[in-house]
Design a protein around this motif. Structure first.
Motif, PDB file in Angstrom:
ATOM      1  N   THR A   1       0.832  -1.207   0.000  1.00 18.65           N
ATOM      2  CA  THR A   1       0.000   0.000   0.000  1.00 18.65           C
ATOM      3  C   THR A   1       0.864   1.254   0.000  1.00 18.65           C
ATOM      4  OG1 THR A   1      -1.744  -1.183   1.180  1.00 18.65           O
ATOM      5  CG2 THR A   1      -1.839   1.217   1.218  1.00 18.65           C
ATOM      6  N   LEU A   2       1.887   1.273   0.825  1.00 21.94           N
ATOM      7  CA  LEU A   2       2.785   2.434   0.858  1.00 21.94           C
ATOM      8  C   LEU A   2       3.501   2.611  -0.482  1.00 21.94           C
ATOM      9  CD1 LEU A   2       4.323   2.095   4.425  1.00 21.94           C
ATOM     10  CD2 LEU A   2       2.713   3.825   3.631  1.00 21.94           C
ATOM     11  N   SER A   3       3.918   1.523  -1.090  1.00 22.91           N
ATOM     12  CA  SER A   3       4.603   1.600  -2.383  1.00 22.91           C
ATOM     13  C   SER A   3       3.677   2.159  -3.461  1.00 22.91           C
ATOM     14  CB  SER A   3       5.107   0.223  -2.805  1.00 22.91           C
ATOM     15  OG  SER A   3       6.050  -0.249  -1.894  1.00 22.91           O
ATOM     16  N   PHE A   4       2.452   1.626  -3.530  1.00 23.45           N
ATOM     17  CA  PHE A   4       1.519   2.090  -4.557  1.00 23.45           C
ATOM     18  C   PHE A   4       1.037   3.510  -4.303  1.00 23.45           C
ATOM     19  CE2 PHE A   4       0.957  -2.452  -5.678  1.00 23.45           C
ATOM     20  CZ  PHE A   4       1.273  -2.327  -7.018  1.00 23.45           C
ATOM     21  N   THR A   5       0.998   3.914  -3.028  1.00 22.25           N
ATOM     22  CA  THR A   5       0.599   5.279  -2.710  1.00 22.25           C
ATOM     23  C   THR A   5       1.579   6.286  -3.317  1.00 22.25           C
ATOM     24  OG1 THR A   5      -0.423   4.553  -0.658  1.00 22.25           O
ATOM     25  CG2 THR A   5       0.113   6.881  -0.822  1.00 22.25           C
ATOM     26  N   CYS A   6       2.839   5.947  -3.323  1.00 23.13           N
ATOM     27  CA  CYS A   6       3.854   6.840  -3.889  1.00 23.13           C
ATOM     28  C   CYS A   6       3.818   6.856  -5.415  1.00 23.13           C
ATOM     29  CB  CYS A   6       5.246   6.418  -3.431  1.00 23.13           C
ATOM     30  SG  CYS A   6       5.479   6.543  -1.653  1.00 23.13           S
ATOM     31  N   ILE A   7       3.505   5.740  -6.018  1.00 22.83           N
ATOM     32  CA  ILE A   7       3.565   5.620  -7.478  1.00 22.83           C
ATOM     33  C   ILE A   7       2.243   5.981  -8.153  1.00 22.83           C
ATOM     34  CG2 ILE A   7       3.845   3.915  -9.338  1.00 22.83           C
ATOM     35  CD1 ILE A   7       5.913   2.566  -7.554  1.00 22.83           C
ATOM     36  N   SER A   8       1.127   5.811  -7.460  1.00 25.73           N
ATOM     37  CA  SER A   8      -0.178   6.013  -8.084  1.00 25.73           C
ATOM     38  C   SER A   8      -0.400   7.420  -8.656  1.00 25.73           C
ATOM     39  CB  SER A   8      -1.307   5.629  -7.126  1.00 25.73           C
ATOM     40  OG  SER A   8      -1.283   6.424  -5.978  1.00 25.73           O
ATOM     41  N   PRO A   9       0.078   8.516  -8.037  1.00 26.47           N
ATOM     42  CA  PRO A   9      -0.111   9.824  -8.680  1.00 26.47           C
ATOM     43  C   PRO A   9       0.576   9.926 -10.044  1.00 26.47           C
ATOM     44  CG  PRO A   9       0.481  10.126  -6.389  1.00 26.47           C
ATOM     45  CD  PRO A   9       0.651   8.672  -6.698  1.00 26.47           C
ATOM     46  N   ILE A  10       1.730   9.309 -10.181  1.00 26.62           N
ATOM     47  CA  ILE A  10       2.444   9.337 -11.463  1.00 26.62           C
ATOM     48  C   ILE A  10       1.633   8.606 -12.522  1.00 26.62           C
ATOM     49  CG2 ILE A  10       4.535   8.590 -12.671  1.00 26.62           C
ATOM     50  CD1 ILE A  10       5.969   8.881  -9.903  1.00 26.62           C
ATOM     51  N   ILE A  11       1.139   7.429 -12.170  1.00 28.01           N
ATOM     52  CA  ILE A  11       0.332   6.647 -13.108  1.00 28.01           C
ATOM     53  C   ILE A  11      -0.952   7.391 -13.458  1.00 28.01           C
ATOM     54  CG2 ILE A  11      -0.967   4.493 -13.372  1.00 28.01           C
ATOM     55  CD1 ILE A  11       1.192   3.214 -11.527  1.00 28.01           C
ATOM     56  N   PHE A  12      -1.608   7.993 -12.453  1.00 24.60           N
ATOM     57  CA  PHE A  12      -2.853   8.722 -12.679  1.00 24.60           C
ATOM     58  C   PHE A  12      -2.645   9.914 -13.614  1.00 24.60           C
ATOM     59  CE2 PHE A  12      -5.707  12.220 -11.550  1.00 24.60           C
ATOM     60  CZ  PHE A  12      -6.926  11.639 -11.881  1.00 24.60           C
ATOM     61  N   VAL A  13      -1.632  10.726 -13.353  1.00 25.08           N
ATOM     62  CA  VAL A  13      -1.386  11.919 -14.176  1.00 25.08           C
ATOM     63  C   VAL A  13      -0.990  11.520 -15.601  1.00 25.08           C
ATOM     64  CG1 VAL A  13       0.129  13.928 -14.476  1.00 25.08           C
ATOM     65  CG2 VAL A  13      -0.845  13.423 -12.244  1.00 25.08           C
ATOM     66  N   ALA A  14      -0.172  10.491 -15.746  1.00 23.66           N
ATOM     67  CA  ALA A  14       0.221  10.035 -17.085  1.00 23.66           C
ATOM     68  C   ALA A  14      -0.996   9.546 -17.862  1.00 23.66           C
ATOM     69  CB  ALA A  14       1.262   8.934 -16.981  1.00 23.66           C
ATOM     70  N   THR A  15      -1.842   8.743 -17.229  1.00 21.21           N
ATOM     71  CA  THR A  15      -3.047   8.237 -17.894  1.00 21.21           C
ATOM     72  C   THR A  15      -3.983   9.385 -18.251  1.00 21.21           C
ATOM     73  OG1 THR A  15      -2.852   6.185 -16.651  1.00 21.21           O
ATOM     74  CG2 THR A  15      -4.983   6.644 -17.662  1.00 21.21           C
ATOM     75  N   PHE A  16      -4.182  10.317 -17.316  1.00 21.46           N
ATOM     76  CA  PHE A  16      -5.050  11.465 -17.565  1.00 21.46           C
ATOM     77  C   PHE A  16      -4.549  12.296 -18.744  1.00 21.46           C
ATOM     78  CE2 PHE A  16      -6.052  15.959 -16.875  1.00 21.46           C
ATOM     79  CZ  PHE A  16      -7.435  15.895 -16.862  1.00 21.46           C
ATOM     80  N   THR A  17      -3.250  12.549 -18.798  1.00 23.61           N
ATOM     81  CA  THR A  17      -2.671  13.350 -19.872  1.00 23.61           C
ATOM     82  C   THR A  17      -2.803  12.653 -21.222  1.00 23.61           C
ATOM     83  OG1 THR A  17      -1.099  14.263 -18.297  1.00 23.61           O
ATOM     84  CG2 THR A  17      -0.580  14.562 -20.621  1.00 23.61           C
TER      85      THR A  17
END
Length: 103
Positions: free
Chosen positions: A28-44
């Motif tokens: 959970t801690l690992s994905f919490t750090c990486i999830s914003p990067i994945i979210f912003v990349a997908t959104f863009t």
């Protein structure tokens, strides 16, 4: 991180396996750090595809990974040096392209 997930085995300390909640907390801690990067990349990527429906995947990837023309150093002196460097690099690229095109 994908390879770690695929090759996952329970965490051990010596011969003792740690509780499953400890592994879950770590993931959970690992994905919490990486999830914003994945979210912003997908959104863009989705936003770019919606604004250019006929663009290919490679065109979209080039568009989202190319910096904006106004991108650069905030300091004016450093910005001028940056722009001079960029101009000289572009001239080299153009001259190389012309050289290749003649052959």
């Amino acid at each position: 991180m994908i390879f770690t997930f695929v090759d996952f085995s329970r965490t051990k300390y010596g011969d003792t396996k740690l509780p499953i909640w400890a592994d879950a907390l770590g993931w959970t801690l690992s994905f919490t750090c990486i999830s914003p990067i994945i979210f912003v990349a997908t959104f863009t990527i989705v936003k770019t595809k919606l604004s250019n429906p006929t663009a290919s995947f490679l065109q979209i990837m080039k568009a989202v990974t190319t910096p904006a023309p106004e991108w650069g150093p905030a300091d004016h002196k450093a910005a001028r040096n940056y722009q001079k460097t960029e101009a000289s690099i572009q001239m080299v690229q153009v001259s190389t392209d012309l050289y290749v095109a003649k052959d």
